[in-house]
Structures are given as structure tokens and as C-alpha cells.
Motif scaffolding. Sequence first.
Motif, PDB file in Angstrom:
ATOM      1  N   GLY A 161       0.832  -1.196   0.000  1.00  0.00           N
ATOM      2  CA  GLY A 161       0.000   0.000   0.000  1.00  0.00           C
ATOM      3  C   GLY A 161       0.866   1.245   0.000  1.00  0.00           C
ATOM      4  O   GLY A 161       2.080   1.173   0.209  1.00  0.00           O
ATOM      5  N   ARG A 162       0.245   2.382  -0.248  1.00  0.00           N
ATOM      6  CA  ARG A 162       0.964   3.654  -0.325  1.00  0.00           C
ATOM      7  C   ARG A 162       0.364   4.622   0.685  1.00  0.00           C
ATOM      8  O   ARG A 162      -0.843   4.614   0.930  1.00  0.00           O
ATOM      9  CB  ARG A 162       0.850   4.225  -1.742  1.00  0.00           C
ATOM     10  N   GLU A 163       1.218   5.473   1.259  1.00  0.00           N
ATOM     11  CA  GLU A 163       0.709   6.511   2.153  1.00  0.00           C
ATOM     12  C   GLU A 163       1.507   7.796   1.986  1.00  0.00           C
ATOM     13  O   GLU A 163       2.647   7.792   1.520  1.00  0.00           O
ATOM     14  CB  GLU A 163       0.734   6.047   3.610  1.00  0.00           C
ATOM     15  N   ILE A 232       9.683  17.029  19.391  1.00  0.00           N
ATOM     16  CA  ILE A 232       8.898  17.395  20.578  1.00  0.00           C
ATOM     17  C   ILE A 232       9.633  18.439  21.406  1.00  0.00           C
ATOM     18  O   ILE A 232       9.029  19.335  22.002  1.00  0.00           O
ATOM     19  CB  ILE A 232       8.596  16.136  21.425  1.00  0.00           C
ATOM     20  N   GLY A 233      10.971  18.343  21.400  1.00  0.00           N
ATOM     21  CA  GLY A 233      11.772  19.315  22.133  1.00  0.00           C
ATOM     22  C   GLY A 233      11.901  20.659  21.454  1.00  0.00           C
ATOM     23  O   GLY A 233      12.584  21.557  21.973  1.00  0.00           O
ATOM     24  N   GLY A 234      11.262  20.832  20.295  1.00  0.00           N
ATOM     25  CA  GLY A 234      11.250  22.123  19.618  1.00  0.00           C
ATOM     26  C   GLY A 234      12.495  22.431  18.815  1.00  0.00           C
ATOM     27  O   GLY A 234      12.758  23.597  18.494  1.00  0.00           O
ATOM     28  N   LEU A 235      13.259  21.386  18.435  1.00  0.00           N
ATOM     29  CA  LEU A 235      14.515  21.618  17.720  1.00  0.00           C
ATOM     30  C   LEU A 235      14.375  21.600  16.204  1.00  0.00           C
ATOM     31  O   LEU A 235      15.350  21.812  15.493  1.00  0.00           O
ATOM     32  CB  LEU A 235      15.546  20.567  18.159  1.00  0.00           C
ATOM     33  N   GLY A 236      13.194  21.339  15.700  1.00  0.00           N
ATOM     34  CA  GLY A 236      12.999  21.367  14.261  1.00  0.00           C
ATOM     35  C   GLY A 236      11.834  20.496  13.845  1.00  0.00           C
ATOM     36  O   GLY A 236      10.970  20.139  14.661  1.00  0.00           O
ATOM     37  N   TYR A 237      11.825  20.155  12.550  1.00  0.00           N
ATOM     38  CA  TYR A 237      10.770  19.351  11.954  1.00  0.00           C
ATOM     39  C   TYR A 237      11.383  18.077  11.377  1.00  0.00           C
ATOM     40  O   TYR A 237      12.568  18.041  11.054  1.00  0.00           O
ATOM     41  CB  TYR A 237      10.086  20.105  10.813  1.00  0.00           C
ATOM     42  N   THR A 238      10.567  17.055  11.226  1.00  0.00           N
ATOM     43  CA  THR A 238      11.016  15.871  10.514  1.00  0.00           C
ATOM     44  C   THR A 238       9.962  15.475   9.497  1.00  0.00           C
ATOM     45  O   THR A 238       8.858  16.042   9.465  1.00  0.00           O
ATOM     46  CB  THR A 238      11.327  14.702  11.472  1.00  0.00           C
ATOM     47  N   VAL A 239      10.311  14.511   8.655  1.00  0.00           N
ATOM     48  CA  VAL A 239       9.390  14.004   7.633  1.00  0.00           C
ATOM     49  C   VAL A 239       9.326  12.495   7.795  1.00  0.00           C
ATOM     50  O   VAL A 239      10.344  11.807   7.718  1.00  0.00           O
ATOM     51  CB  VAL A 239       9.869  14.367   6.219  1.00  0.00           C
ATOM     52  N   LEU A 240       8.106  11.988   8.041  1.00  0.00           N
ATOM     53  CA  LEU A 240       7.919  10.564   8.275  1.00  0.00           C
ATOM     54  C   LEU A 240       6.590  10.108   7.677  1.00  0.00           C
ATOM     55  O   LEU A 240       5.688  10.932   7.458  1.00  0.00           O
ATOM     56  CB  LEU A 240       7.900  10.263   9.781  1.00  0.00           C
ATOM     57  N   PRO A 241       6.456   8.811   7.427  1.00  0.00           N
ATOM     58  CA  PRO A 241       5.137   8.306   7.032  1.00  0.00           C
ATOM     59  C   PRO A 241       4.155   8.473   8.190  1.00  0.00           C
ATOM     60  O   PRO A 241       4.539   8.476   9.354  1.00  0.00           O
ATOM     61  CB  PRO A 241       5.401   6.819   6.739  1.00  0.00           C
ATOM     62  N   LEU A 262       4.397  13.858  -2.197  1.00  0.00           N
ATOM     63  CA  LEU A 262       5.456  13.047  -1.597  1.00  0.00           C
ATOM     64  C   LEU A 262       4.804  11.895  -0.834  1.00  0.00           C
ATOM     65  O   LEU A 262       4.066  12.116   0.124  1.00  0.00           O
ATOM     66  CB  LEU A 262       6.324  13.880  -0.651  1.00  0.00           C
ATOM     67  N   SER A 263       5.075  10.681  -1.287  1.00  0.00           N
ATOM     68  CA  SER A 263       4.475   9.505  -0.658  1.00  0.00           C
ATOM     69  C   SER A 263       5.489   8.374  -0.599  1.00  0.00           C
ATOM     70  O   SER A 263       6.577   8.454  -1.173  1.00  0.00           O
ATOM     71  CB  SER A 263       3.229   9.053  -1.448  1.00  0.00           C
ATOM     72  N   ILE A 264       5.134   7.309   0.115  1.00  0.00           N
ATOM     73  CA  ILE A 264       5.976   6.129   0.227  1.00  0.00           C
ATOM     74  C   ILE A 264       5.122   4.905  -0.063  1.00  0.00           C
ATOM     75  O   ILE A 264       3.955   4.848   0.337  1.00  0.00           O
ATOM     76  CB  ILE A 264       6.618   6.037   1.630  1.00  0.00           C
ATOM     77  N   THR A 265       5.676   3.967  -0.811  1.00  0.00           N
ATOM     78  CA  THR A 265       4.980   2.720  -1.122  1.00  0.00           C
ATOM     79  C   THR A 265       5.640   1.586  -0.349  1.00  0.00           C
ATOM     80  O   THR A 265       6.839   1.329  -0.501  1.00  0.00           O
ATOM     81  CB  THR A 265       5.037   2.416  -2.635  1.00  0.00           C
ATOM     82  N   GLY A 298      -8.975   2.484   4.260  1.00  0.00           N
ATOM     83  CA  GLY A 298      -8.584   3.859   3.967  1.00  0.00           C
ATOM     84  C   GLY A 298      -7.352   4.340   4.714  1.00  0.00           C
ATOM     85  O   GLY A 298      -7.017   5.518   4.653  1.00  0.00           O
ATOM     86  N   VAL A 299      -6.687   3.441   5.444  1.00  0.00           N
ATOM     87  CA  VAL A 299      -5.475   3.824   6.171  1.00  0.00           C
ATOM     88  C   VAL A 299      -4.338   4.042   5.167  1.00  0.00           C
ATOM     89  O   VAL A 299      -3.556   4.985   5.274  1.00  0.00           O
ATOM     90  CB  VAL A 299      -5.093   2.754   7.204  1.00  0.00           C
ATOM     91  N   TRP A 300      -4.235   3.132   4.196  1.00  0.00           N
ATOM     92  CA  TRP A 300      -3.290   3.251   3.098  1.00  0.00           C
ATOM     93  C   TRP A 300      -4.050   3.420   1.803  1.00  0.00           C
ATOM     94  O   TRP A 300      -5.259   3.124   1.723  1.00  0.00           O
ATOM     95  CB  TRP A 300      -2.400   2.016   3.005  1.00  0.00           C
ATOM     96  N   GLN A 301      -3.352   3.854   0.784  1.00  0.00           N
ATOM     97  CA  GLN A 301      -3.949   3.984  -0.551  1.00  0.00           C
ATOM     98  C   GLN A 301      -3.555   2.783  -1.400  1.00  0.00           C
ATOM     99  O   GLN A 301      -2.478   2.199  -1.222  1.00  0.00           O
ATOM    100  CB  GLN A 301      -3.468   5.274  -1.220  1.00  0.00           C
TER     101      GLN A 301
END
Length: 305
Positions: A161-163, A232-241, A262-265, A298-301
Motif C-alpha cells: 500500500g501507499r501513504e 517534541i523538544g522544539g529543535l525542528g521538523y522531521t518528515v515521516l510516514p 510526496l508519498s511512500i509505497t 482507507g489507512v493506506w492507498q
Amino acid sequence: MDQRKIKFFFSVIEHGNLSSAAQALRVSQPTLSRQIQAIEEEFQTPLFVRGSRGMLLTEAGKQLQEGLQSIERQLRLLKGDVAAVTLEPAGEVAFGIPPSPRGLIAIPLIKKFNAAYPRIVVRIVEETSGQLRDLVANGLLDVAITNSSEPTHGIGAQQLGRERMMLIGPASEKLSIRKATPLKALAGLPLILTMRPNSLRLTIENGMGLHGLQPNIRFEANTLPLMTDLVIGGLGYTVLPMCGVRSLLKQGLVSASPIADLSITWLVARPKARTLGVAAERFHEMLCEFGRKLVRDGVWQDTAP
């Protein structure tokens, strides 16, 4: 090589010297020494370096160890398959899962599989997608979840699946699940990413590269919990599924926004060079059905065009 010699070889590796290994095997030290010498003569190369620190593997010895681990495991799997012809399936299955989909998949899948096949032992390994792909290709894992950014040489791969990939920020940033963030916007944010050549890192770099942009990486971390702790500590952003941060979002510890384009399969990988045993085949079937259910819910595409 026979099973007795294999047992002797691994015992010397485990204990690091002949005397302790001989004691554990309940044979005399000269007997064990002759057996190790016979193995070295059979392969026509030294397998151990003898020194003050005991017996250490040579490079040839390490190569033999890796190969014998796979062979020894195949013998155990074969024993389970033979028994499964007339009995309830038994034996073992070695399953690998990356950190991101672990929370979404691991517990419900293992619970369902254990209820259906209580005599099958499931060995679970958590590593990056790339490491899991290599373990499957080398015969040390039967089934693993990986993703389409990883090469598929040595494995057979089926799409699950893809998300969407998500921009993950502190809760105070109030990112909205309902409002997508343009991919270009990532260039202006301090990012916390995995280390190269992790496939999630490459997915982000490749996506931004299509727009002539590079990520502004402030911190690199090699585990998902460390990355999210920094966020969570306010040090920046990340990108995750999305599957990697579902629990944190429910707890209100982070906020998230889907990243446009931007997606991941996700894939399920199995060895290409050998057939799966009965236990692993049943597990593979259940994992694929679990992926189809995530798509239906509907959790994944769906990955179909």
C-alpha cells in the motif's frame, strides 16, 4: 561438513577458546582441536587466528560462519515443514519490520497469526528497510516489510500500500492534517532527518531535488524515537510516514501536515533464490491480507494505477 563439525565450529566462536568450548561440548580438547583442523583442511584456509586473546575468526572464517548460519536455519525450517505435512503447522518464521510501520502493523498482525498458528515461533527483527532487504536476500529473514525506494535485487517484492509522507512539527506549531504543505516549503525549515543512505532520507532529497531544492538539515538521527523526541523538544521538523507518528498525534505530542506530491509505497519482501517454508508462507499470506485490509479501511492507498 556435517552437523557435528558445524556444532564444534560454532562452539569455538561462542567461547573464544578451545578449552571452554571442549568443556561445553563434553569432548576432549585434542578431539575438538583435530575437528577444527579438519574443517580448515577441508576449506584449505585458516578459519581462526590463535593468539593471547583466544581464537578469533579470520575473514574466511567469518564468511563460513555467515553461510553456515543460513544452512543451519534452513535445516530447522525443513524439519518444521516435514512435520507440517501431517500436523498443525509448526517451525519458525523470521519477520523483519522497519520502525515506521511497526506501531501500525506488528502487534495486530502477530496477535492474529499467533491465534491461528500457535505452534509457529515468530522471530521479529526491527531494522531499516535497506538492512531488512539484505537480510532477506541473504536468507536470514523469510519475510520483511520494505519500501519501493530500496533496490529489489535478491528479493521478490509485492506492493502492500501507499501513504503520504507527513511534515512533523512540535504540537505548538499546530500543523493541520487537513491542509497539505507544499514540498517546496521544506527548504525553509530546520529539518531532523535520518542518515544517508536511509531510504526515507533519499525519498525527501529526491523529491526536493525535482524542484532544484535541498533540505536544510540541522540534525541527523538514526532512530525514529530520537527524531521525534527532538521534534517534541522544539529543535525542528522531521518528515515521516503517517504510520510512524500515529500514536504521538493521538497523544497531542506533535502536529502533522501531509506533504503534497510526496508519498511512500510499502512492499513485502521474500527471498528470490529459495521457496518459503510452510510457516513463512502462511505468515506472508497473512501479511499481504493485512495490507489489503489497510487499503480497504482507507489507512493506506491502493498502489494500482
